[in-house]
Design an enzyme around this catalytic site. Structure first.
Site, mmCIF file in Angstrom:
data_model
loop_
_atom_site.group_PDB
_atom_site.id
_atom_site.type_symbol
_atom_site.label_atom_id
_atom_site.label_comp_id
_atom_site.label_asym_id
_atom_site.label_seq_id
_atom_site.Cartn_x
_atom_site.Cartn_y
_atom_site.Cartn_z
ATOM 1 N N TYR A 1 0.827 -1.214 0.000
ATOM 2 C CA TYR A 1 0.000 0.000 0.000
ATOM 3 C C TYR A 1 0.861 1.264 0.000
ATOM 4 C CZ TYR A 1 -3.681 3.302 1.401
ATOM 5 O OH TYR A 1 -4.558 4.362 1.450
ATOM 6 N N LYS B 1 1.204 4.180 -2.887
ATOM 7 C CA LYS B 1 0.855 5.585 -2.646
ATOM 8 C C LYS B 1 2.071 6.495 -2.827
ATOM 9 C CE LYS B 1 -3.562 5.059 -1.740
ATOM 10 N NZ LYS B 1 -4.598 5.656 -2.581
#
Ligand SMILES: NC(=O)c1ccc[n+]([C@@H]2O[C@H](COP(=O)([O-])OP(=O)(O)OC[C@H]3O[C@@H](n4cnc5c(N)ncnc54)[C@H](OP(=O)(O)O)[C@@H]3O)[C@@H](O)[C@H]2O)c1
Length: 253
Positions: free
Chosen positions: A158, A162
């Protein structure tokens, strides 16, 4: 010199609008006067959103989109420009957030996270950019995260996805800002949505989160909407290639 925060009559796309942050951002943009093309895979939820927006006096239209499908992105974004005559604002919000310990991460999990969170965002930016560069005007806002700049356990994939969004945002700003297209990212802290409900509903997890937010509360979709509307409006015309953190101070320490 009064700054202009108006997005009245602008044509906006919101991806991942079937629930959570995207659902609320679409409502906020519509309430601020934009005409909103709402996108996700769950058409029934989008139809409900369109109905709610029109009942509140706004304008919206639903489009089915899986951001893992590049051809579909191009075709749906083109359809919006055809339906509304132009495209002014794109909020790339569709994203997956489920965490996993690094030693348990499978290839499928990694690929899925990157396909939705990073590849999907890039090709939505590209589809939007192609239309906006031709118009000489556009505002793209990528929904990143506070953990694009700091780590979090279970966030290997994740956080990497990002962080990648922040980097592609900078590069596209270098390539497009002289031609009227601004591109920025927003980095929210934890916000209660269907994607985070299970974690935030655990008092232990929630207390851990609150302990790290100097402002003393988790975020709301309204907090994110404030940043998005600013970045979508002429008030932010000289702001490009940046990450606007909406994190209550999480990353200030
Ligand atoms: N909530 C937070 O605490 C938080 C904090 C920082 C950043 N963010 C970011 O904010 C964004 C929204 O998060 P959320 O918490 O609102 O998530 P959520 O409640 O899980 O909603 C995710 C949205 O993304 C859509 N989506 C997922 N996969 C998709 C795909 N392949 N194609 C198209 N749409 C897809 C879903 O729609 P369908 O399933 O209908 O396609 C849904 O509308 C994400 O990018 C997330 O990383 C969230």
């Amino acid at each position: 010199m009064q700054p202009n925060f108006s997005i009245q009559d602008k044509i906006a796309i919101v991806t991942g609008a079937s629930k959570g942050i995207g659902y609320g951002l679409a409502q906020a943009l519509a309430a601020a006067g934009a005409k909103v093309a709402v996108m996700a895979r769950s058409k029934a939820s989008l139809d409900r959103l369109v109905e709610e927006i029109s009942r509140a006096g706004g304008q919206a239209k639903a489009y089915e989109l899986d951001v893992r499908n590049v051809e579909q992105i191009r075709s749906v974004f083109g359809q919006v420009a055809e339906d509304f005559g132009r495209l002014d604002i794109v909020v790339n919000n569709a994203g997956l957030g489920e965490g996993m310990l690094a030693e348990d991460i499978t290839e499928d999990y990694w690929d899925e996270m990157m396909d939705v969170n990073l590849k999907g965002v890039f090709f939505c930016c590209q589809a939007a950019g192609r239309l906006m560069l031709e118009q000489g005007y556009g505002k793209i806002i990528n929904v990143s995260s506070q953990v694009s700049v700091v780590g979090i356990t279970e966030g290997a994939a994740y956080c990497a996805s990002k962080g990648g969004i922040n980097q592609l945002t900078k590069v596209l700003a270098l390539e497009w800002s002289s031609r009227g297209v601004n591109i920025n990212a927003v980095g929210p802290t934890f916000i209660h949505t269907p994607g985070t409900a299970e974690r935030l509903d655990s008092p232990e997890f929630r207390d851990g989160v609150l302990a790290r937010i100097p402002a003393g509360r988790i975020g709301t979709i309204g907090d994110v909407a404030g940043a998005v509307i600013y970045l979508a409006s002429p008030a932010s015309d000289l702001v490009t290639g940046t990450l606007l953190l909406v994190d209550g101070g999480w990353t200030a320490q």
